[in-house]
Scaffold this active site. Structure first.
Site, PDB file in Angstrom:
ATOM      1  N   ALA A 172     102.258  -6.758  28.029  1.00  0.00           N
ATOM      2  CA  ALA A 172     103.362  -7.139  27.138  1.00  0.00           C
ATOM      3  C   ALA A 172     104.628  -6.328  27.347  1.00  0.00           C
ATOM      4  O   ALA A 172     105.698  -6.723  26.893  1.00  0.00           O
ATOM      5  CB  ALA A 172     102.903  -6.985  25.693  1.00  0.00           C
ATOM      6  N   LEU A 184     107.725  -9.493  33.630  1.00  0.00           N
ATOM      7  CA  LEU A 184     107.604 -10.939  33.414  1.00  0.00           C
ATOM      8  C   LEU A 184     107.636 -11.235  31.916  1.00  0.00           C
ATOM      9  O   LEU A 184     108.267 -12.200  31.463  1.00  0.00           O
ATOM     10  CB  LEU A 184     106.284 -11.431  34.032  1.00  0.00           C
ATOM     11  CG  LEU A 184     106.110 -12.929  34.049  1.00  0.00           C
ATOM     12  CD1 LEU A 184     107.086 -13.558  35.033  1.00  0.00           C
ATOM     13  CD2 LEU A 184     104.685 -13.315  34.447  1.00  0.00           C
ATOM     14  N   ALA A 185     106.936 -10.365  31.152  1.00  0.00           N
ATOM     15  CA  ALA A 185     106.891 -10.557  29.700  1.00  0.00           C
ATOM     16  C   ALA A 185     108.303 -10.471  29.144  1.00  0.00           C
ATOM     17  O   ALA A 185     108.721 -11.294  28.322  1.00  0.00           O
ATOM     18  CB  ALA A 185     105.994  -9.502  29.073  1.00  0.00           C
ATOM     19  N   LYS A 224      99.469 -15.215  39.405  1.00  0.00           N
ATOM     20  CA  LYS A 224      99.196 -14.848  40.785  1.00  0.00           C
ATOM     21  C   LYS A 224      99.557 -13.390  41.034  1.00  0.00           C
ATOM     22  O   LYS A 224     100.332 -12.850  40.248  1.00  0.00           O
ATOM     23  CB  LYS A 224      99.937 -15.784  41.732  1.00  0.00           C
ATOM     24  CG  LYS A 224     101.428 -15.482  41.878  1.00  0.00           C
ATOM     25  CD  LYS A 224     102.037 -16.443  42.854  1.00  0.00           C
ATOM     26  CE  LYS A 224     103.514 -16.298  42.968  1.00  0.00           C
ATOM     27  NZ  LYS A 224     104.056 -15.120  43.568  1.00  0.00           N
ATOM     28  N   LEU A 229     104.913 -25.256  38.967  1.00  0.00           N
ATOM     29  CA  LEU A 229     104.382 -26.468  38.328  1.00  0.00           C
ATOM     30  C   LEU A 229     104.978 -26.677  36.938  1.00  0.00           C
ATOM     31  O   LEU A 229     104.835 -27.741  36.345  1.00  0.00           O
ATOM     32  CB  LEU A 229     102.858 -26.399  38.254  1.00  0.00           C
ATOM     33  CG  LEU A 229     102.144 -26.427  39.609  1.00  0.00           C
ATOM     34  CD1 LEU A 229     100.646 -26.332  39.429  1.00  0.00           C
ATOM     35  CD2 LEU A 229     102.497 -27.706  40.366  1.00  0.00           C
ATOM     36  N   GLY A 230     105.628 -25.631  36.421  1.00  0.00           N
ATOM     37  CA  GLY A 230     106.289 -25.765  35.125  1.00  0.00           C
ATOM     38  C   GLY A 230     107.764 -26.121  35.274  1.00  0.00           C
ATOM     39  O   GLY A 230     108.446 -26.386  34.301  1.00  0.00           O
ATOM     40  N   ASP A 253     103.425 -14.848  49.086  1.00  0.00           N
ATOM     41  CA  ASP A 253     104.162 -14.803  47.822  1.00  0.00           C
ATOM     42  C   ASP A 253     104.695 -16.180  47.420  1.00  0.00           C
ATOM     43  O   ASP A 253     104.737 -16.514  46.240  1.00  0.00           O
ATOM     44  CB  ASP A 253     105.327 -13.801  47.966  1.00  0.00           C
ATOM     45  CG  ASP A 253     106.048 -13.567  46.650  1.00  0.00           C
ATOM     46  OD1 ASP A 253     105.373 -13.524  45.605  1.00  0.00           O
ATOM     47  OD2 ASP A 253     107.290 -13.409  46.658  1.00  0.00           O
ATOM     48  N   HIS A 288     103.619 -21.739  45.607  1.00  0.00           N
ATOM     49  CA  HIS A 288     104.659 -22.655  45.113  1.00  0.00           C
ATOM     50  C   HIS A 288     104.905 -23.833  46.068  1.00  0.00           C
ATOM     51  O   HIS A 288     104.874 -24.994  45.671  1.00  0.00           O
ATOM     52  CB  HIS A 288     105.987 -21.910  44.929  1.00  0.00           C
ATOM     53  CG  HIS A 288     105.880 -20.699  44.046  1.00  0.00           C
ATOM     54  ND1 HIS A 288     105.093 -20.667  42.926  1.00  0.00           N
ATOM     55  CD2 HIS A 288     106.474 -19.482  44.112  1.00  0.00           C
ATOM     56  CE1 HIS A 288     105.205 -19.480  42.342  1.00  0.00           C
ATOM     57  NE2 HIS A 288     106.032 -18.740  43.047  1.00  0.00           N
ATOM     58  N   TRP A 334      86.997 -35.446  80.947  1.00  0.00           N
ATOM     59  CA  TRP A 334      85.628 -34.987  80.690  1.00  0.00           C
ATOM     60  C   TRP A 334      85.676 -33.603  80.067  1.00  0.00           C
ATOM     61  O   TRP A 334      86.689 -32.911  80.176  1.00  0.00           O
ATOM     62  CB  TRP A 334      84.854 -34.894  82.015  1.00  0.00           C
ATOM     63  CG  TRP A 334      84.795 -36.187  82.776  1.00  0.00           C
ATOM     64  CD1 TRP A 334      85.774 -36.704  83.569  1.00  0.00           C
ATOM     65  CD2 TRP A 334      83.709 -37.106  82.821  1.00  0.00           C
ATOM     66  NE1 TRP A 334      85.374 -37.906  84.118  1.00  0.00           N
ATOM     67  CE2 TRP A 334      84.095 -38.180  83.667  1.00  0.00           C
ATOM     68  CE3 TRP A 334      82.444 -37.156  82.238  1.00  0.00           C
ATOM     69  CZ2 TRP A 334      83.269 -39.262  83.937  1.00  0.00           C
ATOM     70  CZ3 TRP A 334      81.614 -38.227  82.510  1.00  0.00           C
ATOM     71  CH2 TRP A 334      82.026 -39.278  83.353  1.00  0.00           C
TER      72      TRP A 334
HETATM   73  C1  BG6 Z   1     107.762 -15.612  42.292  1.00  0.00           C
HETATM   74  C2  BG6 Z   1     107.797 -14.718  43.494  1.00  0.00           C
HETATM   75  O1  BG6 Z   1     106.533 -16.248  42.229  1.00  0.00           O
HETATM   76  O2  BG6 Z   1     108.803 -16.565  42.409  1.00  0.00           O
HETATM   77  C3  BG6 Z   1     109.140 -14.050  43.633  1.00  0.00           C
HETATM   78  O3  BG6 Z   1     106.786 -13.720  43.376  1.00  0.00           O
HETATM   79  C4  BG6 Z   1     110.252 -15.079  43.607  1.00  0.00           C
HETATM   80  O4  BG6 Z   1     109.199 -13.311  44.835  1.00  0.00           O
HETATM   81  C5  BG6 Z   1     110.100 -16.006  42.425  1.00  0.00           C
HETATM   82  O5  BG6 Z   1     111.483 -14.392  43.539  1.00  0.00           O
HETATM   83  C6  BG6 Z   1     111.126 -17.111  42.495  1.00  0.00           C
HETATM   84  O6  BG6 Z   1     111.038 -17.917  41.362  1.00  0.00           O
HETATM   85  P1  BG6 Z   1     112.256 -18.789  40.867  1.00  0.00           P
HETATM   86  O7  BG6 Z   1     111.735 -19.437  39.635  1.00  0.00           O
HETATM   87  O8  BG6 Z   1     113.395 -17.861  40.624  1.00  0.00           O
HETATM   88  O9  BG6 Z   1     112.565 -19.751  41.955  1.00  0.00           O
END
Ligand code: BG6
Length: 789
Positions: A30, A34-35, A171, A203-204, A259, A264, A615
């Site tokens: 949290a 990313l959070a 991931k 996917l979102g 990555d 993706h 052959w």
């Molecule tokens: C992430 C990667 O999954 O996607 C990052 O780990 C990348 O390296 C990011 O910068 C890019 O996502 P977006 O939504 O900005 O295109």
């Protein structure tokens, strides 16, 4: 029997319960990045959307950060949350306040912490006074922490019966097939498949989520177009301007393919390429179609990719990983990969996947470019209204960013007017002066989402509503790793091309494709990534003519060597056809001939294929369609590109009566009889052989009990490596040939070439030393690395 009235009452009672259920969300990690950037905001959005429907929530943040520090951090993040544009500031402040009161932070490390967490969740549910309906655990933590956390949740935090559990995983899910399998097995021992939601945030993305509905809703227009007859190529691209400073400890172990491409871009690829199921809302049917698409992907090889690394990367590695200046990481930060699908819809259509850091612009898109067969003789400015059939025709899914700035679906006006769900997509007016993919925006019908939503908000809502089609299943994940792992392995020691970054990259990263091969368009002006010493370049050498074991030896750099061998084979073929009307060519398997097959397939239009019989000099005892089969290699790299009458192709009969190389099936005799019947004196015009690091040739291995002498033309043998069972030409058959070429390539062969140069005739120990055509000619083709080291 229940009466209708009772049923209705029960139903509305159930609905009322469902509407007022309590859901606990536990965000692990949290205090992480990313959070902070997306997840708390996504949870707030969920709260805004769902609490009005009667759901009750509590939000628990957890991490390793000590409680007080973590609470302060989370409080700051919650303060910065924003409401949708249409919410008045006062109302927004009120909603944020409600959300903050429902959210708390705690440090979770030990199993006792998880027990305590579980007790608190129960208390929160009790306090809310409504029935608990579910718990969501969001893992926003590094993968090494997964298993411990999973174990703790499974043993202490599972809700009671009739209450669902959902765990959300971020991931990386492994770094190759094996590690992904291990992780999947470990997670599978704690959670059921339906409980796991593996996030691929692409996917979102609204545009990505629209690919299948778009294909479905526009199927009338697309049915005839979405195939190899009309599609020129497909580009799936994610360009970024940022670099990875600050993330090196993660990134350096993964690189751009792991990555971005493995997840993706591959997810997007399957959505574009898969067959549409009858019902695109059926999660199971979509998954099956995706898996079929994976099966159709042609295996990648080293030559399918180009790699780059931005110049500042090295220094960032030294700094962040505390490596000495002499350390050079080979991790690519840029990759272009050429993918093909072997199915009727996409055969021959190049799919280009490309991604990189430190590029000139930030943009993600899928571009389907259609073939255009029209030629317009007039300059564009003289075109009459409607005379636009010469314009490029394309469909673009602009996933985000770029010149347009927003997600959009664009369809060339020359194609058709697309239909998109009116409640969620709106047509956007073209912006004068804006050019997209080389055309003014007015060339396109353009649609954007009515309400833009970030990917995490979309996914969190989908998790809440149990919409599993936006997540990566275990099967899907493993299929993707199975596709990428061999390429990653083959590229492990590949030196990426250095690029300066940003606009200065110029044309340095442009690449071109030819069949299955991809290469940078520009030769670098200098060797940007210095190799060891001053390596001579291919052009510094002429093909070297010499003798090896008393037979002619041709040695050159690999490309030149392969070109020379291919033209020698062609010359032999032409002479044979002039002499007898036919050319009998026997080919071996293995990796060395692949480049030769490709050269023959693409550079030799004068080859008399129509009169050539092909052959196999040896074969593995696997079905012909197995990727291990030599015939399969021949098929993939040569046969499918040339026109040989099918009755001139003679695969070895290793698979008879549903069995592999069973003696009773007499495959060796059958092949020997076929040879005797068609090849005069069983003397091939040319037999192409290789030499293994143990001195084997064809599938004749040291100490082989058969095939080294005697009468038999074709024999069953055993190989020390898998697959063990083989079928092979015998030495006596090889030695009847008019010409034998032995192709030896790569540094790994250096030792054996030295050794074999010194040994006499000793086929028991070195089967290759038994290759001595009785009246034909033997020629050795070795590249410099195999010959000189
Ligand atoms: C992430 C990667 O999954 O996607 C990052 O780990 C990348 O390296 C990011 O910068 C890019 O996502 P977006 O939504 O900005 O295109």
């Amino acid at each position: 029997m229940l009466t209708v009235a009772v049923c209705m009452a029960l139903l509305s009672c159930l609905q009322a319960q469902e509407l007022q259920g309590h859901v606990t969300i536990i965000l692990l990690g949290a205090t992480g990045d990313l959070a902070k950037k997306y997840l708390w905001q996504g949870l707030f959005n969920l709260y805004l959307d769902e609490s009005v429907k009667g759901y009750r929530f509590s939000f628990n943040g957890g991490a390793l950060t000590p409680t007080k520090q973590g609470q302060e951090h989370v409080a700051k993040v919650l303060e910065s949350l924003s409401c949708p544009k249409d919410v008045a500031p006062d109302r927004c402040a009120e909603l944020k306040d409600q959300f903050q009161r429902l959210s708390q932070y705690r440090c979770v490390k030990t199993s006792e912490d998880y027990l305590a967490l579980s007790k608190d969740i129960e208390a929160q549910v009790q306090h809310s006074g409504v029935r608990e309906i579910g718990r969501i655990f969001y893992f926003s933590v590094p993968p090494f922490a997964y298993v411990d956390i999973a174990r703790n949740i499974n043993s202490s935090c599972r809700p009671g019966q009739d209450t669902w559990l959902r765990v959300v995983l971020e991931k990386p899910f492994g770094h190759d097939l094996l590690s992904a399998q291990q992780l999947a097995t470990q997670l599978g021992s704690f959670f059921r498949e339906e409980e796991m939601y593996r996030v691929d945030h692409y996917l979102g993305k609204q545009v990505v989520a629209q690919i299948l509905p778009f294909r479905d809703q526009n199927h009338r227009a697309l049915d005839g177009l979405w195939n190899r007859h009309h599609v020129e190529r497909v580009e799936i691209v994610m360009k970024e301007t940022v670099d990875v400073a600050g993330r090196i400890s993660f990134y350096d172990r993964y690189g751009v393919i792991r990555d971005i491409l493995q997840n993706h871009l591959t997810e997007v690829l399957t959505l574009v390429a898969m067959e549409l199921p009858h019902n695109i809302s059926s999660v199971e049917s979509v998954l099956q179609r995706k898996l079929q698409a994976f099966q159709a992907l042609r295996g990648l090889q080293k030559g399918s990719a180009v790699l780059g690394q931005y110049q500042a990367y090295s220094e960032q590695v030294h700094r962040e990983l505390q490596k000495p200046d002499s350390f050079r990481s080979l991790t690519p930060t840029f990759a272009g990969v050429l993918v093909h699908m072997d199915n009727l819809r996409w055969e021959g259509v190049p799919f280009i996947l490309m991604s990189g850091k430190a590029l000139d612009e930030r943009v993600s898109y899928i571009r389907v470019l259609f073939k255009n067969r029209a030629y317009c003789s007039q300059n564009e400015k003289h075109w009459l209204e409607g005379q636009s059939h010469c314009l490029p025709q394309q469909i673009i899914f602009n996933i985000g960013y770029g010149e347009l700035g927003s997600p959009a679906v664009l369809v060339s006006r020359t194609l058709f007017r697309p239909s998109l769900p009116a409640e969620s997509w709106k047509e956007v007016a073209s912006r004068p002066g804006l050019r997209l993919f080389g055309r003014p925006m007015s060339d396109f019908y353009a649609y954007s989402p009515v309400r833009e939503q970030d990917a995490y908000t979309v996914l969190i809502s989908r998790i809440f509503h149990h919409q599993k089609d936006s997540f990566v299943t275990t099967q899907n994940l493993l299929a993707s790793w199975a596709f990428w792992s061999p390429l990653l392995e083959s590229l492990a020691n590949e030196v990426p091309r250095l690029y300066p970054g940003g606009a200065e990259n110029g044309q340095l990263l442009d690449f071109e494709f030819r069949d299955t091969q991809l290469s940078f368009s520009q030769q670098p002006l200098e060797q940007l990534v210095p190799g060891p010493g001053s390596t001579p370049k291919p052009s510094d050498f002429q093909a070297l003519g010499a003798k090896y074991r008393d037979s002619p030896l041709i040695s050159a750099w690999p490309e030149e060597l392969v070109a020379k061998l291919a033209s020698d084979i062609e010359a032999t073929a032409v002479r044979a056809v002039q002499r007898s009307g036919k050319f009998h060519l026997a080919l071996s398997g293995g990796s060395s001939p692949v480049a030769l097959f490709q050269e023959l397939a693409t550079g030799h239009y004068g080859f008399p294929w129509a009169h050539t019989h092909l052959w196999l000099a040896d074969e593995r005892c696997v079905p012909l369609w197995d990727p291990e089969s030599n015939f399969q290699g021949l098929q993939a790299h040569l046969l499918q590109h040339i026109r040989v009458p099918y009755y001139n192709i003679h695969p070895m009969p290793v698979h008879l009566h549903q069995r592999l190389c069973a003696e009773e099936d007499q495959g060796t005799q059958i092949y020997a009889e076929e040879i005797s019947a068609l090849v005069a004196n069983s003397s091939f015009d040319l037999v192409l052989l290789g030499m293994g690091t143990d001195g084997h040739t064809a599938s004749l291995f040291p100490q082989s009990p058969s095939g080294l002498d005697g009468e038999q033309l074709v024999v069953l043998t055993k190989s020390p490596s898998r697959p063990h069972n083989r079928m092979s030409f015998s030495l006596p058959l090889i030695n009847r040939a008019r010409r034998v070429a032995v192709l030896v390539m790569g540094r790994m062969k250096r030792e054996i070439t030295t050794l074999v140069s010194r040994v006499g005739h000793d086929p028991q120990k070195w089967p290759i030393s038994g290759v001595q055509p009785s009246s034909g000619q033997l020629v050795w083709y070795m590249d410099y690395e195999a010959f000189l080291g």
